[in-house]
Design a protein around this motif. Structure first.
Motif, PDB file in Angstrom:
ATOM      1  N   TYR A 198     -11.982  24.633  36.787  1.00 56.75           N
ATOM      2  CA  TYR A 198     -11.201  25.726  37.381  1.00 56.75           C
ATOM      3  C   TYR A 198     -12.110  26.628  38.216  1.00 56.75           C
ATOM      4  CZ  TYR A 198      -8.462  30.090  37.551  1.00 56.75           C
ATOM      5  OH  TYR A 198      -7.813  31.229  37.953  1.00 56.75           O
ATOM      6  N   ASP A 199     -13.261  26.970  37.672  1.00 61.66           N
ATOM      7  CA  ASP A 199     -14.178  27.888  38.357  1.00 61.66           C
ATOM      8  C   ASP A 199     -14.817  27.254  39.589  1.00 61.66           C
ATOM      9  OD1 ASP A 199     -13.697  29.893  36.516  1.00 61.66           O
ATOM     10  OD2 ASP A 199     -15.398  29.349  35.244  1.00 61.66           O
ATOM     11  N   GLU A 200     -15.044  25.921  39.521  1.00 61.83           N
ATOM     12  CA  GLU A 200     -15.732  25.247  40.623  1.00 61.83           C
ATOM     13  C   GLU A 200     -14.791  24.767  41.720  1.00 61.83           C
ATOM     14  OE1 GLU A 200     -17.934  22.121  38.775  1.00 61.83           O
ATOM     15  OE2 GLU A 200     -19.459  23.481  37.905  1.00 61.83           O
ATOM     16  N   ASN A 201     -13.495  24.870  41.497  1.00 55.14           N
ATOM     17  CA  ASN A 201     -12.526  24.405  42.497  1.00 55.14           C
ATOM     18  C   ASN A 201     -11.453  25.458  42.756  1.00 55.14           C
ATOM     19  OD1 ASN A 201     -13.184  21.269  42.827  1.00 55.14           O
ATOM     20  ND2 ASN A 201     -13.382  21.787  40.660  1.00 55.14           N
ATOM     21  N   PRO A 202     -11.864  26.658  43.158  1.00 56.84           N
ATOM     22  CA  PRO A 202     -10.885  27.751  43.327  1.00 56.84           C
ATOM     23  C   PRO A 202      -9.802  27.450  44.348  1.00 56.84           C
ATOM     24  CG  PRO A 202     -12.981  28.301  44.367  1.00 56.84           C
ATOM     25  CD  PRO A 202     -13.223  27.075  43.541  1.00 56.84           C
ATOM     26  N   GLU A 203     -10.142  26.627  45.366  1.00 62.66           N
ATOM     27  CA  GLU A 203      -9.151  26.344  46.405  1.00 62.66           C
ATOM     28  C   GLU A 203      -7.944  25.593  45.865  1.00 62.66           C
ATOM     29  OE1 GLU A 203     -11.676  22.768  45.974  1.00 62.66           O
ATOM     30  OE2 GLU A 203     -12.090  24.924  46.091  1.00 62.66           O
ATOM     31  N   GLN A 204      -8.116  24.894  44.747  1.00 61.30           N
ATOM     32  CA  GLN A 204      -7.002  24.141  44.180  1.00 61.30           C
ATOM     33  C   GLN A 204      -6.053  25.023  43.379  1.00 61.30           C
ATOM     34  OE1 GLN A 204      -8.032  20.568  42.123  1.00 61.30           O
ATOM     35  NE2 GLN A 204      -9.509  19.893  43.663  1.00 61.30           N
TER      36      GLN A 204
END
Length: 360
Positions: A198-204
């Protein structure tokens, strides 16, 4: 192959459809000012396959005349192959294409036999309580996916084209396979792994500004005269007077008066993100405050009365809102990878002979 498809669905029961793209908001079923399908029936009506070519004959449908494979001295019979071909055809595949999938069907039947023998050797026990819990889980997920709170397992088996006995057998097999996979070292995804993703893919996890709305549509055909537009506007004005009253039941009015597929759902459009509808509809909809009802709005498709029920600002979806779904997506991906490795191991250790000459 239908049994195998069902088994795959059950192994991933409770999981979202995509392992790496979170479905973090309500489904958007409205991409223009025309109603989009809100139910399975509506969707099926818009995606009905074209009629089969009358020139297709039974000669184009693969048929086995003898065993199609031998797995560790166990034959996979012609009857098993032919039965799977018939199931594939009943699921909607055009007969002319069935021949392309004969090798895939043989491989899936081989995998099924390998797993069946492995489970028997492992002597895995599945209790009635475990079976019931899995069936309850499947029914809940199916109801959510179908957007029908009363959807039952009977509805599911009808949709899948199987019997209730086949569903029960697949459930037991799915539970047994999961137990074997755990024994082989498959682990549940940790909360730390989910949070890290979640933290490493904020754009999703970004959500645009959106509104939850209902509408009542008065259709006007393309090319209609201004007189026809005026006539439809009169009907819309009459309904607007009722819809704009303080205690009006907008959903009931939509069910009674709307001329689009969503009338059965009280005109419910779900959450509509900004930028997904035509400006003639979007601009007045986003200008409304929560609880407000628009006067009739003209678009290329007719007149609409719109009610906004909730508004969401653009921003990141909170982790707490996506944690459960994202965890299930991770679990589904882990399960798929574990099953693939399990089957690959079984194949490597097995003696397999394929009898392609018996398929005509």
């Amino acid at each position: 192959m239908k049994h195998l498809i069902v088994l795959a669905l059950l192994l991933a029961a409770g999981c979202a459809s995509s392992p790496d793209i979170p479905e973090n908001s309500d489904p958007v079923n409205y991409r223009s000012t025309q109603d989009a399908p809100k139910t399975t029936e509506d969707a099926n009506a818009q995606e009905t396959p074209a009629p089969e070519d009358a020139s297709v004959t039974n000669k184009e449908i693969p048929s086995a005349t003898g065993p199609v494979a031998t797995v560790n001295n166990t034959e996979i019979s012609a009857e098993q192959f032919n039965s799977e071909i018939m199931r594939v055809l009943k699921s909607g595949m055009p007969p002319a294409l069935a021949g392309r999938y004969k090798d895939t069907i043989v491989q899936k039947l081989i995998e099924r036999e390998l797993m069946k023998a492995s489970l028997k050797a492992e002597n895995v026990e599945v209790t009635d309580a475990e079976k019931k819990a899995k069936l309850d889980e499947i029914q809940t997920e199916f109801a959510l996916a179908a957007q029908q709170s009363g959807a039952s397992l009977d509805d599911l088996v009808q949709q899948l084209g199987i019997t209730r006995e086949e569903l029960d057998a697949s459930v037991v097999e799915a539970i047994a396979i999961e137990k074997v996979l755990v024994k082989r070292g498959m682990a549940e995804p940790s909360k730390e792994d989910v949070r890290r993703y979640y933290d490493e893919n904020p754009e999703q996890f970004e959500q645009p500004e959106s509104v939850k709305a209902r509408h009542i549509l008065f259709k006007v055909d393309p090319g209609a005269s201004e007189e026809m537009w005026a006539e439809a506007k009169k009907k819309a004005d009459v309904v607007f007077k009722d819809a704009s009253k303080a205690k009006a039941d907008f959903a009931a009015l939509a069910t009674k008066h709307s001329e689009g597929p969503t009338k059965a759902n009280g005109g419910d459009l779900g959450f509509v993100p900004r930028g997904t509808t035509v400006p003639e509809f979007e601009d007045p909809m986003f200008a409304l405050k929560k609880g407000e009802v628009s006067e009739p709005v003209r678009t290329p498709f007719g007149w609409h009365i719109i009610k906004v029920e909730e508004k969401r600002d653009a921003g990141m979806v909170p982790f707490e809102e996506v944690e459960e779904r994202l965890t299930q997506q991770f679990k589904a991906q882990t399960m798929r990878e574990a099953v693939e490795a399990y089957v690959a191991d079984l194949k490597e250790k097995a003696t397999i002979e394929i009898h392609s000459e018996n398929i005509k």
